[in-house]
Design a protein around this motif. Structure first.
Motif, PDB file in Angstrom:
ATOM      1  N   UNK A  43       0.836  -1.198   0.000  1.00 45.71           N
ATOM      2  CA  UNK A  43       0.000   0.000   0.000  1.00 45.71           C
ATOM      3  C   UNK A  43       0.879   1.260   0.000  1.00 45.71           C
ATOM      4  N   UNK A  44       1.889   1.209   0.837  1.00 43.76           N
ATOM      5  CA  UNK A  44       2.810   2.355   0.896  1.00 43.76           C
ATOM      6  C   UNK A  44       3.449   2.590  -0.459  1.00 43.76           C
ATOM      7  N   UNK A  45       3.848   1.501  -1.149  1.00 45.36           N
ATOM      8  CA  UNK A  45       4.459   1.630  -2.468  1.00 45.36           C
ATOM      9  C   UNK A  45       3.473   2.222  -3.458  1.00 45.36           C
ATOM     10  N   UNK A  46       2.217   1.750  -3.396  1.00 48.49           N
ATOM     11  CA  UNK A  46       1.201   2.224  -4.330  1.00 48.49           C
ATOM     12  C   UNK A  46       0.860   3.685  -4.088  1.00 48.49           C
ATOM     13  N   UNK A  47       0.856   4.082  -2.813  1.00 48.29           N
ATOM     14  CA  UNK A  47       0.562   5.492  -2.508  1.00 48.29           C
ATOM     15  C   UNK A  47       1.771   6.380  -2.817  1.00 48.29           C
ATOM     16  N   UNK A  48       2.977   5.816  -2.639  1.00 41.64           N
ATOM     17  CA  UNK A  48       4.202   6.604  -2.865  1.00 41.64           C
ATOM     18  C   UNK A  48       4.303   7.079  -4.296  1.00 41.64           C
ATOM     19  N   UNK A  49       3.929   6.246  -5.227  1.00 43.79           N
ATOM     20  CA  UNK A  49       4.014   6.627  -6.649  1.00 43.79           C
ATOM     21  C   UNK A  49       3.193   7.865  -6.960  1.00 43.79           C
ATOM     22  N   UNK A  50       1.882   7.883  -6.642  1.00 42.63           N
ATOM     23  CA  UNK A  50       1.133   9.130  -6.937  1.00 42.63           C
ATOM     24  C   UNK A  50       1.633  10.327  -6.120  1.00 42.63           C
ATOM     25  N   UNK A  51       2.139  10.073  -4.886  1.00 42.65           N
ATOM     26  CA  UNK A  51       2.674  11.179  -4.096  1.00 42.65           C
ATOM     27  C   UNK A  51       3.935  11.769  -4.747  1.00 42.65           C
ATOM     28  N   UNK A  52       4.775  10.894  -5.314  1.00 42.42           N
ATOM     29  CA  UNK A  52       5.970  11.373  -6.025  1.00 42.42           C
ATOM     30  C   UNK A  52       5.566  12.247  -7.201  1.00 42.42           C
ATOM     31  N   UNK A  53       4.530  11.783  -7.923  1.00 42.03           N
ATOM     32  CA  UNK A  53       4.052  12.592  -9.054  1.00 42.03           C
ATOM     33  C   UNK A  53       3.520  13.932  -8.560  1.00 42.03           C
ATOM     34  N   UNK A  54       2.772  13.920  -7.476  1.00 43.08           N
ATOM     35  CA  UNK A  54       2.217  15.164  -6.935  1.00 43.08           C
ATOM     36  C   UNK A  54       3.346  16.118  -6.547  1.00 43.08           C
ATOM     37  N   UNK A  55       4.362  15.587  -5.851  1.00 42.73           N
ATOM     38  CA  UNK A  55       5.492  16.410  -5.421  1.00 42.73           C
ATOM     39  C   UNK A  55       6.252  16.974  -6.624  1.00 42.73           C
ATOM     40  N   UNK A  56       6.522  16.107  -7.601  1.00 42.99           N
ATOM     41  CA  UNK A  56       7.277  16.536  -8.779  1.00 42.99           C
ATOM     42  C   UNK A  56       6.536  17.642  -9.534  1.00 42.99           C
ATOM     43  N   UNK A  57       5.256  17.380  -9.784  1.00 41.93           N
ATOM     44  CA  UNK A  57       4.490  18.380 -10.542  1.00 41.93           C
ATOM     45  C   UNK A  57       4.292  19.658  -9.729  1.00 41.93           C
ATOM     46  N   UNK A  58       4.256  19.511  -8.405  1.00 44.18           N
ATOM     47  CA  UNK A  58       4.152  20.722  -7.564  1.00 44.18           C
ATOM     48  C   UNK A  58       5.432  21.560  -7.679  1.00 44.18           C
ATOM     49  N   UNK A  59       6.598  20.903  -7.640  1.00 42.06           N
ATOM     50  CA  UNK A  59       7.873  21.621  -7.788  1.00 42.06           C
ATOM     51  C   UNK A  59       7.962  22.319  -9.149  1.00 42.06           C
ATOM     52  N   UNK A  60       7.558  21.567 -10.195  1.00 41.61           N
ATOM     53  CA  UNK A  60       7.591  22.133 -11.542  1.00 41.61           C
ATOM     54  C   UNK A  60       6.642  23.322 -11.627  1.00 41.61           C
ATOM     55  N   UNK A  61       5.467  23.191 -10.993  1.00 38.46           N
ATOM     56  CA  UNK A  61       4.488  24.283 -11.043  1.00 38.46           C
ATOM     57  C   UNK A  61       5.032  25.535 -10.353  1.00 38.46           C
ATOM     58  N   UNK A  62       5.747  25.340  -9.246  1.00 41.55           N
ATOM     59  CA  UNK A  62       6.344  26.492  -8.543  1.00 41.55           C
ATOM     60  C   UNK A  62       7.340  27.213  -9.464  1.00 41.55           C
ATOM     61  N   UNK A  63       8.182  26.424 -10.156  1.00 38.76           N
ATOM     62  CA  UNK A  63       9.161  27.028 -11.073  1.00 38.76           C
ATOM     63  C   UNK A  63       8.446  27.782 -12.201  1.00 38.76           C
ATOM     64  N   UNK A  64       7.331  27.181 -12.686  1.00 45.01           N
ATOM     65  CA  UNK A  64       6.576  27.835 -13.765  1.00 45.01           C
ATOM     66  C   UNK A  64       5.954  29.146 -13.284  1.00 45.01           C
ATOM     67  N   UNK A  65       5.495  29.185 -12.058  1.00 50.19           N
ATOM     68  CA  UNK A  65       4.923  30.419 -11.509  1.00 50.19           C
ATOM     69  C   UNK A  65       5.983  31.517 -11.405  1.00 50.19           C
ATOM     70  N   UNK A  66       7.196  31.128 -10.981  1.00 51.34           N
ATOM     71  CA  UNK A  66       8.281  32.118 -10.913  1.00 51.34           C
ATOM     72  C   UNK A  66       8.612  32.658 -12.315  1.00 51.34           C
ATOM     73  N   UNK A  67       8.653  31.750 -13.261  1.00 52.43           N
ATOM     74  CA  UNK A  67       8.951  32.145 -14.652  1.00 52.43           C
ATOM     75  C   UNK A  67       7.834  33.027 -15.198  1.00 52.43           C
ATOM     76  N   UNK A  68       6.569  32.679 -14.843  1.00 55.25           N
ATOM     77  CA  UNK A  68       5.448  33.481 -15.329  1.00 55.25           C
ATOM     78  C   UNK A  68       5.521  34.895 -14.749  1.00 55.25           C
ATOM     79  N   UNK A  69       5.989  35.058 -13.500  1.00 56.77           N
ATOM     80  CA  UNK A  69       6.125  36.386 -12.911  1.00 56.77           C
ATOM     81  C   UNK A  69       7.144  37.227 -13.686  1.00 56.77           C
TER      82      UNK A  69
END
Length: 541
Positions: A304-330
């Motif tokens: 279960x931890x492995x199955x939840x870890x995968x979507x959490x990794x995606x959430x974290x990665x896309x969140x980091x990318x989104x933060x960088x995109x917001x800085x670039x958009x500014x």
């Protein structure tokens, strides 16, 4: 003269002499005839009262026949239309021999003697004597009659003597009477010489014929009385026994009623105990089922931890990318480059969609595990078997890999296309699949330990297809297989081949109950020891 009947026509010169000679005997003969008729009626009554005593019927016939034979003397008191010789010969010579034969047969029967040659010789003598009386002019015919009578009486005395020696009731009395009758009959010729047709002669003649039947009647009447007395006593005994049996039966019924009451009370108490035990057993069973569910869930924690870890990794990665995109958009807004801002906005939107998707994925995994751990509601609903099998297959695999990082297996799925949904209880059916997958991975893991050279590749395969009016799920592995000796036991509760602490022995038993008893399906097993095992599950549509 009538040659065959030795009869002469009635002549006046003989009639008066005949009349005077027979007038004295007529009265005696009438009395004797009446006595024989009474004896005949008496024995007939005794026979009708007790039909098993056929001897009474024989003596009734004998006495009636003797009454006919003696009836000839009644004509001596009147002047007949025919001569004395004709009537006497006709009545006496026909009836008397027959009476003698019946009497002899009856005596043989009463004393239980077998009828041997002497018996039949005497019967022939009686018949010949009767025929001899119709032969005209033979001076020996009276002698043949007397001889036949004497021989019959002597034979009857002999049978009575045998009965006396055997201790048969009435044997002594009958023997003594027969001897007296024989002696009396033998003295008749002497009496006829000195005082023919006197009272003494007629009395002796009648006594000689009456002694045997009177004695027999007395013996049979006494026997009848003894039988009646015995039957009366037996009836009293039976009535007494019936009263005793009735009292005993009533006592038994009372005892039985008391025992039934006590037994009913014991049964009621025992039923209450069993009901309480059953309730305890149900609670224990529910606790065991819940424990099995939690144990299986515990085994899946890593998965279960492995199955939840995968979507959490995606959430974290896309969140980091989104933060960088917001800085670039500014920065681009400061420059006034609206086109670039639009492009960055589109990327942010895509990232947010991916974050939402993987968030929902993690949420579904958590909800599924919570559903798995809860007590089943028993509510059936349409289930996508392919999605359910795929999810639990990966959970079981990653759960085992979390314990043994060195374990790897090929997961083969052949899910039927356009497979209809089945009406089932989701958490129960998921529990069945989880148990089968866990067992399959465990079997392949144990077998992989036997091949350290890497020549063995664990494979777990899942197939789904529609078969008639049901959906079939096939779970196949190439693990250790099931030994033939335990194939009939693996579905029994608490039976397990795993080491102590690694299995409860309830997994397959609960799976069988869920598939067969809850969903009216079937579960079949094919296995070859050392080669692998295949489970076939059919769930009705």
């Amino acid at each position: 003269m009538l040659p065959m009947f030795n009869a002469t026509l009635f002549l006046p010169q003989y009639g008066e002499k005949w009349y005077k000679r027979n007038i004295d005997s007529g009265f005696n003969q009438t009395i004797v005839t009446g006595l024989f008729l009474m004896l005949s009626i008496l024995h007939l009554f005794l026979y009708l009262s007790h039909r098993k005593k056929s001897i009474n019927l024989l003596f009734s016939i004998y006495a009636f026949t003797m009454a006919i034979a003696q009836f000839r003397g009644v004509f001596g008191a009147t002047k007949p239309l025919m001569t004395e010789q004709f009537i006497s010969s006709f009545l006496f010579n026909i009836s008397a021999p027959f009476a003698g034969m019946v009497f002899l047969y009856a005596i043989y029967t009463y004393f239980g003697q077998r009828k041997k040659a002497l018996f039949y010789i005497l019967l022939v003598c009686c018949v010949l004597s009767s025929v001899h009386q119709f032969i005209s002019g033979d001076p020996m015919k009276q002698l043949s009659t007397n001889l036949a009578v004497v021989l019959t009486l002597i034979e009857a005395a002999r049978i009575g003597y045998i009965g006396m020696k055997k201790g048969i009731q009435g044997g002594t009395l009958f023997f003594a009477g027969q001897i007296a009758s024989v002696i009396t009959f033998l003295l008749l010729p002497v009496a006829s010489i000195y005082s023919p047709w006197s009272f003494f002669y007629l009395f002796s003649y009648d006594v000689a014929f009456l002694i045997p039947p009177l004695l027999v009647s007395f013996i049979l009447a006494r026997d009848f009385g003894s039988t009646n007395k015995l039957l009366t006593q037996q009836l009293k005994d039976i009535e007494g026994l019936s009263a005793i049996n009735l009292a005993q039966e009533q006592e038994k019924r009372l005892l039985l009623a008391n025992q039934n009451t006590l037994l009913e009370q014991q049964v009621a108490a025992r039923t209450a105990e069993l009901q309480s035990s059953l309730e305890d057993l149900k609670q224990t069973q529910a606790q065991l089922i819940q424990s099995e569910k939690m144990a299986s869930l515990g085994e899946l924690t890593a998965g279960i931890a492995h199955e939840i870890q995968n979507p959490l990794n995606f959430v974290n990665n896309f969140s980091d990318v989104s933060i960088e995109l917001l800085e670039e958009m500014g920065e681009e807004l400061d420059k006034g480059d609206t086109e670039e801002v639009k492009a960055i906005t589109a990327d942010l939107k895509l990232n947010l969609e991916k974050i939402a998707h993987h968030g929902r994925r993690a949420d579904s995994i958590v909800k599924g595990m919570l559903l798995h751990s809860r007590t089943s509601t028993g509510q059936k609903e349409p289930i996508d078997v392919n999605a359910l099998a795929d999810e639990y297959l990966r959970l079981a695999y990653h759960g085992l890999r979390a314990k043994d990082k060195s374990f790897n297996a090929d997961l083969v799925t052949n899910f039927g296309e356009s497979l209809p949904k089945v009406n089932a209880i989701s958490q129960d059916l998921g529990r069945v699949l989880l148990n089968l997958f866990t067992n399959a991975f465990y079997a392949t893991q144990q077998k992989s330990k036997q091949f350290t050279d890497g020549s063995y590749k664990p494979v777990v395969e899942v197939n789904t297809l529609q078969q008639d009016n049901s959906v079939q799920i096939i779970v196949r592995d190439n693990g250790t297989g099931i030994p033939d000796a335990i194939k009939d036991k693996i579905l029994q509760p608490f039976f397990t081949t795993k080491p102590t602490g690694e299995g409860t022995g309830l997994g397959l038993s609960l799976s069988y109950d869920i598939v067969v008893k809850v969903h009216n399906g079937t579960i079949n097993i094919e296995s070859t020891e050392g080669e692998g095992c295949t489970f076939f599950i059919n769930i009705p549509l």
